[in-house]
Design a protein around this motif. Structure first.
Motif, short mmCIF file in Angstrom:
data_model
loop_
_atom_site.label_atom_id
_atom_site.label_comp_id
_atom_site.label_asym_id
_atom_site.label_seq_id
_atom_site.Cartn_x
_atom_site.Cartn_y
_atom_site.Cartn_z
N ALA A 29 0.85 -1.20 0.00
CA ALA A 29 0.00 0.00 0.00
C ALA A 29 0.88 1.25 0.00
N ARG A 30 1.95 1.19 0.77
CA ARG A 30 2.85 2.35 0.85
C ARG A 30 3.67 2.48 -0.45
N GLU A 31 4.18 1.36 -0.92
CA GLU A 31 4.98 1.39 -2.16
C GLU A 31 4.20 1.97 -3.32
N LEU A 32 2.94 1.55 -3.43
CA LEU A 32 2.16 1.95 -4.61
C LEU A 32 1.22 3.11 -4.32
N SER A 33 1.36 3.69 -3.14
CA SER A 33 0.60 4.88 -2.81
C SER A 33 -0.92 4.65 -2.94
N ALA A 34 -1.36 3.55 -2.33
CA ALA A 34 -2.79 3.21 -2.43
C ALA A 34 -3.64 4.13 -1.55
N ASP A 35 -4.85 4.42 -2.01
CA ASP A 35 -5.79 5.22 -1.22
C ASP A 35 -6.73 4.34 -0.41
N CYS A 36 -6.89 3.10 -0.88
CA CYS A 36 -7.82 2.22 -0.18
C CYS A 36 -7.50 0.77 -0.52
N ALA A 37 -8.08 -0.11 0.28
CA ALA A 37 -7.94 -1.54 0.00
C ALA A 37 -9.34 -2.12 -0.21
N ILE A 38 -9.39 -3.18 -1.01
CA ILE A 38 -10.67 -3.87 -1.24
C ILE A 38 -10.42 -5.35 -0.97
N PHE A 39 -11.31 -5.95 -0.21
CA PHE A 39 -11.20 -7.38 0.07
C PHE A 39 -12.32 -8.10 -0.69
N CYS A 40 -11.89 -9.03 -1.55
CA CYS A 40 -12.86 -9.82 -2.28
C CYS A 40 -13.29 -10.95 -1.36
#
Ligand code: SF4
Length: 488
Positions: free
Chosen positions: A388-399
């Motif tokens: 998440a930090r490496e790719l600068s994610a704004d959110c996570a989604i769990f399938c």
């Protein structure tokens, strides 16, 4: 009266997907919009949805290459049957390159076939699931493998000569269906167990298990793995790995220039043709396409609104409805867990060094690496927070996938800690990645939309906070994520 299920069961999933792939083999390497329209008009709606996603202009050249590569992978299995080679079924958390190193065997990956069935056959492969349920198989086994194995169990499909089970220690649902299919069909099963111990003792035991499995395969095929065969495979892996990280680096750019579907293509290739020249050519093509997109600024046509990381798998019931839809909305699909195979260079010095490198890839494979770890939640969180930090994610989604009880058991802890450490919220979805009848794609879309609208706020603020805490640009991400600094 013969109903649709009976008629469909006259043909197995493999054969039906392969019929489509035989058509794909004949199309040119690039197509005009009119030609794509002409092709999709002839296909059933279910199938057209997948083909439309793979042939849309943003990913068309890579999409055609990918489909042709899968066609070749399937054709090799068909030809193996007539030339006396062994067809070995492997789960998606096993390294197909080990089988590619044999001249007398070819790998087929159950979950890839289920994904192709869920996307590329009329009726989405549900009949094979129903057939498996009719045998009394409980519905809490994973549809990822049960759809294809259900087709094989129906006696209408290609039957493997042997099955490798490498989920023992990582996923019971996966291990059990492979074991059941091997017993039911009366074919040998080779088990690769991962000890739930990541100390040097556990790693040593895993290496022993891996080498024992390799020896069993040599006995089964009657072929000793040659150093030359292994070297060829390892050289291809090393080159494809370099390009994997090149694409990974480009994913870090904001906005992300890597099309959403490339995340799927990367592991689709990893699970099928890794170790083969085709995988090198495919990764080279993807990297070239992204660079061209950057040079022409094509990826900026739709403003990037949100950068999403999928904590576990994606959904494979509708590629246009997920990957392309997200792209059109400005929601970047940066990764899902299956992209986290983090290849490492393999020393080609000797047969032993190559086998040791392949063994290590297998031990660190997605799913094995998290669900087979000493602490499932800690390993999963560590990877999620780092990426998440490496790719600068704004959110996570769990399938949220109904068979996956183990991920459901820790997701609340993982998402809470991810929020605390990385400052990003998680959307928990309820559905089945391979069965569209559980939750339609329209519901998945509306859940994602509401989440983006109502939860992802103050995006810029969160980014500023994370940037202040430092930015990792490791070329080879490792488990040493520096989470300690984040917790301070
Ligand atoms: S998705 Fe979950 S249940 Fe299915 S194979 Fe993976 S870990 Fe097992």
């Amino acid at each position: 009266m013969v109903n649709l299920a009976q008629r469909t069961l006259n043909r197995g999933l493999f054969e039906r997907v392969f019929s489509l792939m035989e058509l794909v083999e004949r199309i040119p390497d690039d197509l005009s919009d009119e030609e794509v329209e002409g092709i999709t008009a002839l296909l059933p709606t279910d199938v057209a949805q997948t083909v439309t996603a793979f042939l849309e202009p943003r990913v068309r050249r890579a999409g055609i290459f990918f489909l042709k590569m899968i066609a070749r992978w399937m054709r090799e299995a068909v030809e193996a049957k007539s030339s006396g080679k062994k067809v070995i079924f492997v789960p998606f958390n096993f390294v197909p390159e080990l089988i590619h190193a044999f001249k007398s065997a070819v790998p087929l990956t159950s979950e890839v076939l289920s994904s192709l069935g869920a996307a590329a056959v009329k009726g989405k492969g549900h009949v094979y699931w129903d057939f498996a349920m009719g045998l009394g198989i409980p519905d809490h086994l994973c549809s990822s493998s049960t759809i294809e194995l259900g087709s094989m169990l129906s006696g209408t499909d290609m039957t493997a000569d042997a099955i490798i089970s490498s989920a023992a220690g990582a996923c019971d649902a996966n291990a059990k269906i492979h074991e059941f299919a091997a017993n039911y069909l009366g074919i040998p099963q080779f088990v690769l167990e991962k000890p739930v111990d990541d100390t040097s003792k556990g790693i040593e035991q895993y290496e022993k298990n891996f080498l024992r499995l390799t020896e069993s395969l040599e006995r089964f095929t009657g072929e000793a793995l040659s150093e030359e065969g292994l070297q060829e495979v390892a050289s291809n892996i090393n080159r494809a790995s370099e390009i994997y990280y090149e694409i990974w680096e480009m994913k870090k750019l904001v906005p992300c220039p890597v099309p959403n579907l490339f995340s799927f293509f990367m592991y689709g290739c990893r699970f099928t043709m890794w170790g083969r020249k085709e995988s090198v050519d495919f990764f080279e093509l993807m990297a070239k396409e992204v660079k061209e997109g950057i040079a022409k600024g094509k990826f900026k046509q739709i403003p990037e609104k949100v950068r999403c990381g999928w904590l576990y798998t994606g959904y494979y019931i509708d590629y246009a409805g997920l990957f392309s839809w997200m792209q059109d909305k400005g929601y970047s699909y940066l990764w899902d867990i299956l992209d986290l195979f983090f290849p490492e260079p393999i020393s080609i010095e000797s047969r032993e060094s190559i086998l040791s490198g392949i063994c290590e890839s297998s031990r660190r494979f997605p799913m094995t690496r998290q669900m087979g770890a000493e602490s499932m939640s800690a390993a999963w969180l560590e990877d999620a927070a780092h990426i998440a930090r490496e790719l600068s994610a704004d959110c996570a989604i769990f399938c949220g996938h109904h068979a996956c009880k183990q991920t459901w058991s820790v997701i609340s802890m993982v998402s809470r800690e991810l929020q605390r450490i990385s400052g990003i919220p998680t959307l928990n979805l309820q559905g089945d990645a391979w069965l569209s009848r559980v939750t339609p794609i329209s519901v998945i879309q509306s859940e994602i939309d509401s989440f983006v609208r109502n939860v992802i706020r103050n995006k810029g603020e969160r980014r500023k906070i994370r940037r202040r805490k430092g930015w990792r640009t490791t070329q080879y991400p490792t488990l040493a994520t520096g989470l300690e600094d984040e917790r301070e």
